[in-house]
Design an enzyme around this catalytic site. Structure first.
Site, PDB file in Angstrom:
ATOM      1  N   LYS A 196       0.847  -1.189   0.000  1.00 23.65           N
ATOM      2  CA  LYS A 196       0.000   0.000   0.000  1.00 23.65           C
ATOM      3  C   LYS A 196       0.886   1.244   0.000  1.00 23.65           C
ATOM      4  O   LYS A 196       1.518   1.579   0.999  1.00 23.65           O
ATOM      5  CB  LYS A 196      -0.907   0.039   1.237  1.00 23.65           C
ATOM      6  CG  LYS A 196      -1.979   1.149   1.128  1.00 23.65           C
ATOM      7  CD  LYS A 196      -2.542   1.561   2.458  1.00 23.65           C
ATOM      8  CE  LYS A 196      -1.778   2.683   3.098  1.00 23.65           C
ATOM      9  NZ  LYS A 196      -1.862   3.984   2.365  1.00 23.65           N
ATOM     10  N   GLU A 271       9.298   0.768  11.438  1.00 25.07           N
ATOM     11  CA  GLU A 271      10.294   1.832  11.417  1.00 25.07           C
ATOM     12  C   GLU A 271       9.531   3.117  11.634  1.00 25.07           C
ATOM     13  O   GLU A 271       8.798   3.572  10.743  1.00 25.07           O
ATOM     14  CB  GLU A 271      11.065   1.818  10.093  1.00 25.07           C
ATOM     15  CG  GLU A 271      12.384   2.583  10.171  1.00 25.07           C
ATOM     16  CD  GLU A 271      12.223   4.041   9.811  1.00 25.07           C
ATOM     17  OE1 GLU A 271      12.027   4.851  10.747  1.00 25.07           O
ATOM     18  OE2 GLU A 271      12.281   4.362   8.626  1.00 25.07           O
ATOM     19  N   CYS A 305      12.766  10.496   9.066  1.00 23.00           N
ATOM     20  CA  CYS A 305      12.698   9.995  10.436  1.00 23.00           C
ATOM     21  C   CYS A 305      14.020  10.095  11.176  1.00 23.00           C
ATOM     22  O   CYS A 305      14.042  10.160  12.404  1.00 23.00           O
ATOM     23  CB  CYS A 305      12.202   8.551  10.430  1.00 23.00           C
ATOM     24  SG  CYS A 305      13.148   7.495   9.318  1.00 23.00           S
ATOM     25  N   GLU A 402       8.399  14.880  17.426  1.00 16.59           N
ATOM     26  CA  GLU A 402       8.863  14.772  16.044  1.00 16.59           C
ATOM     27  C   GLU A 402       8.021  15.715  15.181  1.00 16.59           C
ATOM     28  O   GLU A 402       6.820  15.502  14.993  1.00 16.59           O
ATOM     29  CB  GLU A 402       8.744  13.346  15.518  1.00 16.59           C
ATOM     30  CG  GLU A 402       9.299  13.214  14.105  1.00 16.59           C
ATOM     31  CD  GLU A 402       9.147  11.827  13.513  1.00 16.59           C
ATOM     32  OE1 GLU A 402      10.082  11.365  12.842  1.00 16.59           O
ATOM     33  OE2 GLU A 402       8.086  11.214  13.713  1.00 16.59           O
TER      34      GLU A 402
END
Length: 500
Positions: A196, A271, A305, A402
């Protein structure tokens, strides 16, 4: 405001032709219609790029069924030499279409061209790497159980077998690269997949789907279902016919993936987010550290990230470092990724741009010193310039959360005690990446040992590579991608004992 397509830059005829064609779902070796439709836009201009079909639970069901048939059928029966050959063939097709893949990631994601070109080349290398690994999937022999060996001769050995059907959920920030770092080891292991792509950036993955068909993969080995996380992604994560999920994205969504996977206890690789520390010691080479620290934060617009967004600068070099990074950042050209001079592109969307700006405003309100940046550019697209805050405190949201944008938070420290410095660096629930900048290699290696993160660099940042395992500690995820560990994630171990 009059906005030119691609900000007036040219694209290759192959890219234009691809954008103009119908974009559907790849299920069981054929392009099929979905149950919905969505649009993807160039984030540098806001203009529509293409419309594409989307699917939900019904399309995921069909894709999983096709993957299961292929796993027990033609793909499962294929010899390792044939599996190796077809992966090498895919790599050559990707290599021949590198410009198409590069330009699709530029216009769909907004990344600068130099990054898109590098990631496309890395993707070809990765397929080659895992193609070469197919024949190195090996078991071991070991001593048989004591009670059997006491009665007769026996042989005990292990086999490495594919997990089965893998669901691969790909993010928007490096779409082709993340798709390949999941897909290549999964196929090398012998798995079949349902992938996806992000609804924000499906185009390079869809182009990859056609290349997979052109390479001659059997029907159902690779299925691509475009869609949204709430229906398509959730259906894939919870599907009882999926044996493994590999997800890259936010920690919040990662926790939902884990919950969805409980139904059949499917294996999960995650992750997730990061808030990586960058520790600059008093003896750091500032000629190296200034551009290195700037790019640690602002590479890929901060939309990655492993971005080093928490900067810990010793008081002896703090002011020089901040001034140098601000000057370097001022020279980073913002613009469309098709412009070869561009070093920083736009935020992915209006919504994400608004989120990043809310953090910038929070930093101002909390009393951090704004060194540069801080305002969205008044032009088409979602451009936020490099933004640096000094005098930050550990409790500020710009330090804790973040942000996934070009926002640097600098904290000053005075000590040379490595344990005390590590305590500052490790004051986060994340543990994905980090870096240490010093001329003293003893200090560097001692500091690296103390930083709780899965990937730490010395006098550089984000030193990822096809052969180097990558993954996080804490809430940055489970498992590793890249390298041998990336292949192991798609393999089961079976122990066999035979009385002789």
């Amino acid at each position: 405001m009059n906005v030119l397509p691609f900000d007036g830059h040219a694209i290759a005829p192959e890219t234009a032709a691809f954008l103009g064609q119908q974009h559907r779902l790849l299920i069981d070796g054929a392009w099929v219609d979905g149950s919905g439709e969505h649009v993807t836009r160039d984030p540098a201009t806001g203009l529509e790029l293409a419309r594409f079909a989307t699917g939900g639970a019904a399309e995921v069901d069909a894709a999983v069924a096709a993957a299961r048939r292929a796993f027990h059928g033609a793909w499962g029966r294929m010899t390792v030499s044939d599996r190796t050959a077809i992966l090498f063939r895919l790599a050559r097709i990707m290599e021949a279409n590198a410009q198409l893949l590069t330009e699709l990631d530029i216009v769909d994601n907004g990344m600068p061209g130099f990054i898109a070109g590098l990631t496309t080349a890395n993707c070809v290398e990765m397929v080659d790497y895992y193609a070469g690994a197919v024949m190195r999937i090996e078991g071991t022999t070991t001593a048989p159980p004591r009670h059997i060996a006491a009665e007769t001769e026996a042989l005990t050995y292990t086999l490495r077998e594919p997990v089965g059907v893998a669901g691969l959920i790909v993010p928007w920030n490096v779409p082709l690269s993340t798709a390949i770092l999941k897909l290549a080891p999964a196929l090398a292991a012998g798995c079949t997949v349902v992938m996806k792509p992000s609804e924000e950036t499906p185009l390079s993955v869809l182009a990859l789907g056609q290349m997979i068909l052109d390479a001659g993969f059997p029907a159902g080995v690779v299925n691509i279902v475009n869609g949204f996380g709430a229906d398509c992604g959730a259906a894939l994560a919870a599907h009882p016919g999926v044996d493994k999920i590999s997800f890259t994205g936010s920690t919040v969504t990662g926790k939902k993936i884990v919950q969805a996977a409980l139904g059949n206890l499917k294996k999960v690789s995650l992750e997730l987010g990061g808030k990586s520390p960058v520790v600059v010691m008093p003896d750091a080479d500032l000629a190296l550290a200034v551009p290195g620290v700037a790019l640690a934060t602002f590479f890929l617009q901060g939309q990655n990230c492993m971005a080093g967004t928490r900067i810990f600068a010793h008081e002896a070099i703090h002011d020089a470092l901040v001034e140098g990074v601000a000057a370097f950042s001022a020279g980073m050209k913002l613009g469309h990724g098709l412009d070869p001079a561009t070093m920083q592109g736009p935020m992915i969307s209006d919504a994400h741009s608004a989120k990043v700006m809310s953090y910038i405003e929070a930093g101002k309100a909390a009393g951090a010193t704004l060194v540069c940046g801080g305002d969205k550019l008044d032009r088409p697209g979602n451009f936020i310039p490099p933004t640096i805050f000094a005098d930050c405190r550990p409790d500020m949201s710009i330090v804790r959360d973040e942000i996934f944008g070009p926002v640097m938070a600098v904290q000053k420290f005075a000590t040379t005690d490595l344990d005390a410095i590590a305590e500052l660096a490790n004051d986060t629930p994340f543990g994905l990446s980090g870096s240490v900048w010093t001329r003293d290699l003893s200090t560097a290696h001692r500091m690296v040992k103390r930083i709780r993160a899965g990937h730490v660099s010395i006098n550089c940042h984000g030193a990822v590579g096809t052969n180097i395992p990558f993954g996080g500690f804490g809430q940055s995820g489970w498992g590793r991608e890249f390298g041998r560990e990336g292949l192991d994630a798609y393999l089961e171990t079976k122990a066999v004992t035979a009385r002789l």
